[in-house]
Design a protein around this motif. Sequence first.
Motif, PDB file in Angstrom:
ATOM      1  N   ALA A  80       0.820  -1.213   0.000  1.00 42.48           N
ATOM      2  CA  ALA A  80       0.000   0.000   0.000  1.00 42.48           C
ATOM      3  C   ALA A  80       0.853   1.262   0.000  1.00 42.48           C
ATOM      4  O   ALA A  80       0.618   2.188  -0.790  1.00 42.48           O
ATOM      5  N   ALA A  81       1.836   1.321   0.874  1.00 39.29           N
ATOM      6  CA  ALA A  81       2.645   2.535   0.985  1.00 39.29           C
ATOM      7  C   ALA A  81       3.425   2.798  -0.299  1.00 39.29           C
ATOM      8  O   ALA A  81       3.542   3.944  -0.756  1.00 39.29           O
ATOM      9  N   TRP A  82       3.974   1.728  -0.900  1.00 38.06           N
ATOM     10  CA  TRP A  82       4.737   1.875  -2.147  1.00 38.06           C
ATOM     11  C   TRP A  82       3.858   2.419  -3.261  1.00 38.06           C
ATOM     12  O   TRP A  82       4.217   3.360  -3.966  1.00 38.06           O
ATOM     13  N   HIS A  83       2.668   1.842  -3.415  1.00 36.47           N
ATOM     14  CA  HIS A  83       1.777   2.296  -4.472  1.00 36.47           C
ATOM     15  C   HIS A  83       1.322   3.735  -4.240  1.00 36.47           C
ATOM     16  O   HIS A  83       1.228   4.524  -5.195  1.00 36.47           O
ATOM     17  N   GLU A  84       1.048   4.085  -2.999  1.00 36.23           N
ATOM     18  CA  GLU A  84       0.637   5.466  -2.733  1.00 36.23           C
ATOM     19  C   GLU A  84       1.751   6.443  -3.111  1.00 36.23           C
ATOM     20  O   GLU A  84       1.499   7.481  -3.737  1.00 36.23           O
ATOM     21  N   ARG A  85       2.988   6.111  -2.758  1.00 38.09           N
ATOM     22  CA  ARG A  85       4.119   6.982  -3.113  1.00 38.09           C
ATOM     23  C   ARG A  85       4.275   7.103  -4.624  1.00 38.09           C
ATOM     24  O   ARG A  85       4.518   8.197  -5.162  1.00 38.09           O
ATOM     25  N   GLU A  86       4.153   5.973  -5.334  1.00 36.75           N
ATOM     26  CA  GLU A  86       4.336   5.988  -6.779  1.00 36.75           C
ATOM     27  C   GLU A  86       3.241   6.805  -7.470  1.00 36.75           C
ATOM     28  O   GLU A  86       3.506   7.529  -8.439  1.00 36.75           O
ATOM     29  N   LEU A  87       2.019   6.690  -7.009  1.00 39.06           N
ATOM     30  CA  LEU A  87       0.925   7.465  -7.591  1.00 39.06           C
ATOM     31  C   LEU A  87       1.111   8.950  -7.321  1.00 39.06           C
ATOM     32  O   LEU A  87       0.947   9.785  -8.227  1.00 39.06           O
ATOM     33  N   ALA A  88       1.448   9.286  -6.091  1.00 40.64           N
ATOM     34  CA  ALA A  88       1.654  10.695  -5.748  1.00 40.64           C
ATOM     35  C   ALA A  88       2.804  11.296  -6.550  1.00 40.64           C
ATOM     36  O   ALA A  88       2.747  12.461  -6.964  1.00 40.64           O
ATOM     37  N   ALA A  89       3.847  10.505  -6.800  1.00 42.92           N
ATOM     38  CA  ALA A  89       4.989  10.995  -7.583  1.00 42.92           C
ATOM     39  C   ALA A  89       4.585  11.346  -9.008  1.00 42.92           C
ATOM     40  O   ALA A  89       5.211  12.197  -9.653  1.00 42.92           O
ATOM     41  N   CYS A  90       3.528  10.686  -9.511  1.00 43.64           N
ATOM     42  CA  CYS A  90       3.032  10.979 -10.853  1.00 43.64           C
ATOM     43  C   CYS A  90       2.022  12.128 -10.863  1.00 43.64           C
ATOM     44  O   CYS A  90       1.481  12.472 -11.921  1.00 43.64           O
ATOM     45  N   GLY A  91       1.727  12.688  -9.690  1.00 43.51           N
ATOM     46  CA  GLY A  91       0.793  13.802  -9.619  1.00 43.51           C
ATOM     47  C   GLY A  91      -0.644  13.397  -9.380  1.00 43.51           C
ATOM     48  O   GLY A  91      -1.558  14.213  -9.499  1.00 43.51           O
ATOM     49  N   VAL A  92      -0.873  12.131  -9.011  1.00 44.38           N
ATOM     50  CA  VAL A  92      -2.222  11.625  -8.746  1.00 44.38           C
ATOM     51  C   VAL A  92      -2.515  11.722  -7.251  1.00 44.38           C
ATOM     52  O   VAL A  92      -1.636  11.471  -6.421  1.00 44.38           O
ATOM     53  N   ARG A  93      -3.760  12.055  -6.920  1.00 42.38           N
ATOM     54  CA  ARG A  93      -4.181  12.062  -5.513  1.00 42.38           C
ATOM     55  C   ARG A  93      -4.857  10.725  -5.218  1.00 42.38           C
ATOM     56  O   ARG A  93      -6.013  10.499  -5.595  1.00 42.38           O
ATOM     57  N   PRO A  94      -4.156   9.796  -4.572  1.00 39.74           N
ATOM     58  CA  PRO A  94      -4.724   8.456  -4.384  1.00 39.74           C
ATOM     59  C   PRO A  94      -5.603   8.343  -3.148  1.00 39.74           C
ATOM     60  O   PRO A  94      -5.314   8.906  -2.088  1.00 39.74           O
ATOM     61  N   ARG A  95      -6.678   7.595  -3.315  1.00 42.94           N
ATOM     62  CA  ARG A  95      -7.461   7.141  -2.161  1.00 42.94           C
ATOM     63  C   ARG A  95      -7.457   5.619  -2.246  1.00 42.94           C
ATOM     64  O   ARG A  95      -8.224   5.032  -3.016  1.00 42.94           O
ATOM     65  N   LEU A  96      -6.568   4.997  -1.504  1.00 50.75           N
ATOM     66  CA  LEU A  96      -6.384   3.555  -1.571  1.00 50.75           C
ATOM     67  C   LEU A  96      -7.007   2.883  -0.360  1.00 50.75           C
ATOM     68  O   LEU A  96      -6.627   3.160   0.781  1.00 50.75           O
TER      69      LEU A  96
END
Length: 313
Positions: A80-96
């Motif tokens: 979960a933490a890895w995916h949240e970081r990767e999405l945020a790095a691309c400029g996406v606001r994740p709700r996981l």
Amino acid sequence: MTTDGLGTAGPVGGGALLVVGDVITDVVARHRGPLAAGTDTAAAIRTVPGGAGANVACWAAACGSGAEVRLLGRVGTDAAAWHERELAACGVRPRLVVDPEAPTGTVICLVDTGEAAERTFLTDSGASLRLDPGDWSDALLDGVARLHLSGYLLFSEPSRALVALALESARARDVQVSLDPASAGFLREVGTDRFLSLIEGVDVLLPSRDEACLLTGLPDVADAAAKLSRHVPLVVAKQGAEGALVARSGTVYAHVPAVAAAPLDTTGAGDAFTGAFLAALLAGAAPEDAAAEGCRAGALAVERVGGRPPVPE
């Protein structure tokens, strides 16, 4: 438990894109020639973030002109933490949504490094298809101009129920809804008639050539796109190296040429097209111009390993 990038970013404005879909860990194995059964096949192997829904969100953020891109997805505690970081790095606001029982979905992508860079997927959907109505809130549409649904959500009962709820919410708010069928293989399992009934109310359908032909039973993709556009108001059929077709009201009215590329890995090319297409629509582009942006993004995607755009420095 939910990791909510929506709570930590800036204020919510209008005109956002909300993507609901799969967040997946991709294991990409690039090999040359046929696999050697019963023994070793040399390959270059990388683990990268993926998932059709997550990829679309990342490309929309990369290709957009500042419009906010949000993503609702479900992952396991393992990544979960890895995916949240990767999405945020691309400029996406994740709700996981973090699933306490199922691991993050994983896909093994076998990529033949020959001229076409064709790929074969081995899929363990894991937590990704366990999204359910309890993960949805009408507040997710606050400030949203477009909702995009990954077709993978229609391949399990819990996420099908979420799709029905999201469509109902979007209609109540006059939010435009798009959907990518996602997988010809899974479409066959669901059945074309059932699939078409499940997407009733969708405004934009973005099938691949194979998906369009499968959904209509027609061998010609132009005929298939035209027929689908009698069921969905706007159909954009993605044809890879042959560009895209745009259809409305039973007629194909635009053929958008592809952009030349030297394929390295075709994983996520359709997702790149969809993300760039939706970003362009948000910016006010006509569908045929948005499809041209999609073709440009698809060409960039096939020249990279994995399904995501490059992360900004």
